[in-house]
Write a protein that holds these residues in place. Structure first.
Motif, PDB file in Angstrom:
ATOM      1  N   LEU A   1       0.665  -1.330  -0.038  1.00  0.00           N
ATOM      2  CA  LEU A   1       0.193  -0.007   0.131  1.00  0.00           C
ATOM      3  C   LEU A   1       0.711   1.438  -0.016  1.00  0.00           C
ATOM      4  O   LEU A   1       0.337   2.134  -0.575  1.00  0.00           O
ATOM      5  CB  LEU A   1      -0.935  -0.048   1.336  1.00  0.00           C
ATOM      6  N   THR A   2       2.005   1.189   0.541  1.00  0.00           N
ATOM      7  CA  THR A   2       2.721   2.529   0.795  1.00  0.00           C
ATOM      8  C   THR A   2       3.704   2.540  -0.636  1.00  0.00           C
ATOM      9  O   THR A   2       4.033   1.834  -1.271  1.00  0.00           O
ATOM     10  CB  THR A   2       3.667   2.542   1.797  1.00  0.00           C
ATOM     11  N   PHE A   3       4.365   3.875  -0.699  1.00  0.00           N
ATOM     12  CA  PHE A   3       5.162   4.211  -1.669  1.00  0.00           C
ATOM     13  C   PHE A   3       6.762   4.129  -1.132  1.00  0.00           C
ATOM     14  O   PHE A   3       7.555   4.598  -1.680  1.00  0.00           O
ATOM     15  CB  PHE A   3       4.903   5.369  -2.549  1.00  0.00           C
ATOM     16  N   LEU A   4       6.982   3.501  -0.076  1.00  0.00           N
ATOM     17  CA  LEU A   4       8.096   3.804   0.783  1.00  0.00           C
ATOM     18  C   LEU A   4       9.136   2.922  -0.267  1.00  0.00           C
ATOM     19  O   LEU A   4       8.699   1.488  -0.654  1.00  0.00           O
ATOM     20  CB  LEU A   4       8.229   3.222   2.148  1.00  0.00           C
ATOM     21  N   PRO A   5      10.338   3.085  -0.358  1.00  0.00           N
ATOM     22  CA  PRO A   5      11.327   2.289  -1.106  1.00  0.00           C
ATOM     23  C   PRO A   5      11.312   0.681  -0.649  1.00  0.00           C
ATOM     24  O   PRO A   5      11.436   0.530   0.497  1.00  0.00           O
ATOM     25  CB  PRO A   5      12.593   2.864  -1.243  1.00  0.00           C
ATOM     26  N   LEU A   6      11.506  -0.336  -1.643  1.00  0.00           N
ATOM     27  CA  LEU A   6      11.671  -1.610  -1.317  1.00  0.00           C
ATOM     28  C   LEU A   6      12.777  -1.732  -0.413  1.00  0.00           C
ATOM     29  O   LEU A   6      12.713  -2.613   0.424  1.00  0.00           O
ATOM     30  CB  LEU A   6      11.799  -2.257  -2.337  1.00  0.00           C
ATOM     31  N   GLU A   7      13.856  -1.083  -0.680  1.00  0.00           N
ATOM     32  CA  GLU A   7      15.145  -1.229  -0.031  1.00  0.00           C
ATOM     33  C   GLU A   7      15.020  -0.879   1.546  1.00  0.00           C
ATOM     34  O   GLU A   7      15.459  -1.526   2.502  1.00  0.00           O
ATOM     35  CB  GLU A   7      16.202  -0.191  -0.387  1.00  0.00           C
ATOM     36  N   GLN A   8      14.216   0.215   2.077  1.00  0.00           N
ATOM     37  CA  GLN A   8      13.599   0.462   3.081  1.00  0.00           C
ATOM     38  C   GLN A   8      12.814  -0.368   3.817  1.00  0.00           C
ATOM     39  O   GLN A   8      13.083  -0.867   4.942  1.00  0.00           O
ATOM     40  CB  GLN A   8      13.126   2.030   3.468  1.00  0.00           C
ATOM     41  N   LEU A   9      11.850  -0.902   3.225  1.00  0.00           N
ATOM     42  CA  LEU A   9      11.060  -2.092   3.524  1.00  0.00           C
ATOM     43  C   LEU A   9      11.891  -3.160   3.969  1.00  0.00           C
ATOM     44  O   LEU A   9      11.566  -4.027   4.872  1.00  0.00           O
ATOM     45  CB  LEU A   9       9.907  -2.260   2.533  1.00  0.00           C
ATOM     46  N   ASP A  10      12.965  -3.784   2.846  1.00  0.00           N
ATOM     47  CA  ASP A  10      13.853  -4.835   3.227  1.00  0.00           C
ATOM     48  C   ASP A  10      14.289  -4.885   4.681  1.00  0.00           C
ATOM     49  O   ASP A  10      14.337  -5.745   5.225  1.00  0.00           O
ATOM     50  CB  ASP A  10      14.717  -4.989   2.216  1.00  0.00           C
ATOM     51  N   GLU A  11      14.916  -3.427   4.839  1.00  0.00           N
ATOM     52  CA  GLU A  11      15.573  -3.361   6.079  1.00  0.00           C
ATOM     53  C   GLU A  11      14.844  -3.429   7.428  1.00  0.00           C
ATOM     54  O   GLU A  11      14.921  -3.819   8.249  1.00  0.00           O
ATOM     55  CB  GLU A  11      16.412  -1.847   6.218  1.00  0.00           C
ATOM     56  N   MET A  12      13.325  -3.155   7.161  1.00  0.00           N
ATOM     57  CA  MET A  12      12.596  -3.033   8.279  1.00  0.00           C
ATOM     58  C   MET A  12      11.910  -4.559   8.465  1.00  0.00           C
ATOM     59  O   MET A  12      11.468  -4.834   9.516  1.00  0.00           O
ATOM     60  CB  MET A  12      11.393  -2.120   8.011  1.00  0.00           C
ATOM     61  N   SER A  13      11.975  -5.302   7.447  1.00  0.00           N
ATOM     62  CA  SER A  13      11.408  -6.841   7.615  1.00  0.00           C
ATOM     63  C   SER A  13      11.808  -7.580   8.766  1.00  0.00           C
ATOM     64  O   SER A  13      11.156  -8.439   9.268  1.00  0.00           O
ATOM     65  CB  SER A  13      11.598  -7.392   6.123  1.00  0.00           C
ATOM     66  N   GLY A  14      12.929  -7.209   9.121  1.00  0.00           N
ATOM     67  CA  GLY A  14      13.384  -8.052  10.629  1.00  0.00           C
ATOM     68  C   GLY A  14      13.132  -7.492  11.658  1.00  0.00           C
ATOM     69  O   GLY A  14      13.753  -8.140  12.791  1.00  0.00           O
ATOM     70  N   TRP A  15      12.332  -6.430  11.795  1.00  0.00           N
ATOM     71  CA  TRP A  15      11.935  -5.714  12.951  1.00  0.00           C
ATOM     72  C   TRP A  15      11.047  -6.482  13.852  1.00  0.00           C
ATOM     73  O   TRP A  15      10.160  -7.289  13.429  1.00  0.00           O
ATOM     74  CB  TRP A  15      11.218  -4.371  12.652  1.00  0.00           C
ATOM     75  N   GLU A  16      11.225  -6.623  15.008  1.00  0.00           N
ATOM     76  CA  GLU A  16      10.450  -7.314  16.246  1.00  0.00           C
ATOM     77  C   GLU A  16       9.990  -6.645  17.401  1.00  0.00           C
ATOM     78  O   GLU A  16      10.493  -5.471  17.754  1.00  0.00           O
ATOM     79  CB  GLU A  16      11.403  -8.636  16.653  1.00  0.00           C
ATOM     80  N   GLY A  17       9.379  -7.112  18.267  1.00  0.00           N
ATOM     81  CA  GLY A  17       8.968  -6.467  19.423  1.00  0.00           C
ATOM     82  C   GLY A  17       8.529  -4.962  19.320  1.00  0.00           C
ATOM     83  O   GLY A  17       7.582  -4.603  18.535  1.00  0.00           O
ATOM     84  N   SER A  18       8.980  -4.178  20.230  1.00  0.00           N
ATOM     85  CA  SER A  18       8.544  -2.758  20.004  1.00  0.00           C
ATOM     86  C   SER A  18       8.658  -2.211  18.719  1.00  0.00           C
ATOM     87  O   SER A  18       7.901  -1.136  18.438  1.00  0.00           O
ATOM     88  CB  SER A  18       9.274  -2.094  21.144  1.00  0.00           C
ATOM     89  N   GLN A  19       9.535  -2.729  17.948  1.00  0.00           N
ATOM     90  CA  GLN A  19       9.790  -1.967  16.561  1.00  0.00           C
ATOM     91  C   GLN A  19       8.410  -2.335  15.562  1.00  0.00           C
ATOM     92  O   GLN A  19       8.433  -1.579  14.780  1.00  0.00           O
ATOM     93  CB  GLN A  19      11.135  -2.712  15.895  1.00  0.00           C
ATOM     94  N   LEU A  20       7.814  -3.315  16.070  1.00  0.00           N
ATOM     95  CA  LEU A  20       6.605  -3.598  15.182  1.00  0.00           C
ATOM     96  C   LEU A  20       5.462  -2.363  15.467  1.00  0.00           C
ATOM     97  O   LEU A  20       4.999  -2.072  14.345  1.00  0.00           O
ATOM     98  CB  LEU A  20       5.854  -4.668  15.673  1.00  0.00           C
ATOM     99  N   ASN A  21       5.477  -1.850  16.493  1.00  0.00           N
ATOM    100  CA  ASN A  21       4.775  -0.570  16.816  1.00  0.00           C
ATOM    101  C   ASN A  21       5.203   0.677  16.040  1.00  0.00           C
ATOM    102  O   ASN A  21       4.346   1.501  15.538  1.00  0.00           O
ATOM    103  CB  ASN A  21       4.548  -0.391  18.335  1.00  0.00           C
ATOM    104  N   GLN A  22       6.504   0.815  15.942  1.00  0.00           N
ATOM    105  CA  GLN A  22       7.103   1.875  15.154  1.00  0.00           C
ATOM    106  C   GLN A  22       6.667   1.547  13.674  1.00  0.00           C
ATOM    107  O   GLN A  22       6.298   2.486  13.015  1.00  0.00           O
ATOM    108  CB  GLN A  22       8.472   1.854  15.158  1.00  0.00           C
ATOM    109  N   ALA A  23       6.566   0.229  13.236  1.00  0.00           N
ATOM    110  CA  ALA A  23       6.294  -0.157  11.723  1.00  0.00           C
ATOM    111  C   ALA A  23       4.880   0.602  11.615  1.00  0.00           C
ATOM    112  O   ALA A  23       4.470   0.836  10.670  1.00  0.00           O
ATOM    113  CB  ALA A  23       6.539  -1.417  11.372  1.00  0.00           C
ATOM    114  N   LYS A  24       3.968   0.069  12.604  1.00  0.00           N
ATOM    115  CA  LYS A  24       2.615   0.306  12.394  1.00  0.00           C
ATOM    116  C   LYS A  24       2.289   1.805  12.313  1.00  0.00           C
ATOM    117  O   LYS A  24       1.356   2.205  11.533  1.00  0.00           O
ATOM    118  CB  LYS A  24       2.032  -0.267  13.460  1.00  0.00           C
TER     119      LYS A  24
END
Length: 410
Positions: A269-292
């Protein structure tokens, strides 16, 4: 990476008629494609997001979108994804809904004259003037009833009954593609994965009548980890109209997606670069709230603008972080005329705030412990509030765990 490869990487492509030709066409910016929007409501919903963002992505890559408003097909009603027949709308209702759709689409897609600019068409302009007998003679022989009955869009309706009115929908949608192929150079159709049978009907009609190839591609339906369509909350649609779903509630809907769905939504849904999303894909725990938060902010910004997205984010952070600010919370204003003998019952309060569809639903919600007012749980559905209870800040209603609404008395 071409736009086709990006769509693949984002998980958007479900089915295609001829992958190599479609890949070459969209990557070269040579597709004139359409997506249809039937005017069944007076606002687009979050469920339309996928189609709108797809149109924007392809337009940015040089392709020409056609947003087809279904002023004609809405009079028939699409049976796809339905277990019952859609409500039949009047022409006046359909025309009004179409005008609203156009205004909302203009914030996503660039309309105008010239290469790559989007067009907006309404299939009422050609479907409503068709003569039924002439239509049957022109295209009826191109459709096999046996094949139509095997189509997924009809299968699920056969047990409960498929009306002849709805049975014609595939023919109408196919005729749209046939008409636009001839008159507007439209060579591709895009739609949700549940539209595959209808879309193939269009390519087959073009092939049989004109001897030419047209293409179609379906996009993955946006579903949650339980397989349910996203874009709804508590059985109600999440609207793009701020008067039907406030920017705060819109933000909160995406802020509250399940952990399992957040990265899929970010990619699709977003237009964020795939490279940025690849870096975020390993986020866990409290980082998931940041992703949301990132997901909710990006989508709210797209629909309501950056200022409203900022207000919604600040309001949510203050509210759920224990702050006292309620300035950006969805608010309903009442007057003394809304009170009876100087009071208002909790069920009427919930209704006027738009938090329940009926008093019966409100009773169940209260009895189940799902309502609090000013941090005090309401367990009696007969409870009333006097004018003095509102105070200068109003009443803060909490429905469930995450829906907040302020009601003030003017």
């Amino acid at each position: 990476m071409g736009i086709y490869e990006e769509l693949q990487a984002r998980g958007l492509i479900a089915q295609v008629t001829n992958e190599e030709e479609i890949r070459e066409m969209v990557n070269a910016g040579k597709a004139t494609f359409y997506i249809g929007f039937d005017c069944t409501a007076d606002s687009l919903t979050a469920g339309h997001f996928m189609a709108l963002t797809l149109m924007k992505r392809l337009q940015m890559a040089g392709n020409k979108p056609i947003a087809l408003i279904g002023g004609g097909t809405t009079m028939i009603g699409d049976p796809s994804g339905r277990t019952d027949m859609r409500k039949v709308l009047t022409k006046e209702d359909i025309d009004y809904n179409a005008s609203v759709f156009k205004r909302q689409m203009e914030s996503f897609i660039e309309f105008g004259e010239g290469p790559g600019k989007a067009m907006m068409l309404n299939n009422a302009d050609w479907l409503l003037s068709l003569n039924y007998v002439e239509l049957l003679r022109e295209v009826g022989h191109c459709f096999s009833v046996n094949n139509m009955l095997r189509a997924e869009c009809y299968k699920q309706r056969m047990e409960k009954g498929l009306s002849f009115l709805e049975f014609n929908y595939m023919i109408m949608q196919s005729y749209d593609f046939y008409h636009m192929f001839q008159h507007y150079g439209c060579n591709m159709q895009f739609g949700g994965d549940d539209q595959w049978s209808n879309m193939l009907g269009g390519t087959e009609l073009i092939r049989r009548k004109l001897g030419k190839d047209a293409h179609c591609m379906t996009i993955t339906l946006l579903t949650d980890s339980q397989g349910k369509k996203m874009g709804k909350t508590a059985g109600n649609a999440v609207w793009l109209d701020p008067n039907k779903t406030s920017p705060f509630d819109f933000y909160q809907y995406w802020r509250n997606v399940d952990d399992a769905d957040v990265f899929k939504c970010l990619r699709m849904l977003t237009f964020l670069p795939l490279e940025q999303l690849d870096e975020m894909s390993g986020w866990e725990g409290s980082q998931l709230n940041q992703a949301k938060e990132i997901l909710a902010f990006e989508l709210t910004k797209m629909v309501h603008g950056e200022d409203e997205a900022q207000k919604a984010q600040e309001g949510a952070r203050a509210l759920f972080g224990g702050g006292a600010s309620t300035a950006n919370m969805p608010t309903t204003e009442l007057t003394e005329e809304d009170l009876a003998d100087g009071q208002i019952g909790i069920l009427d309060l919930l209704l006027k705030a738009g938090l329940i569809p009926s008093k019966g639903e409100g009773r169940r919600l209260v009895q189940q412990g799902g309502v609090s007012v000013n941090d005090e749980k309401v367990t009696d559905f007969g409870k009333s509030f006097a004018a003095a209870d509102f105070g200068p800040e109003g009443l803060i209603i909490k429905k469930g765990k995450k829906v907040f609404h302020k009601v003030v008395l003017k």
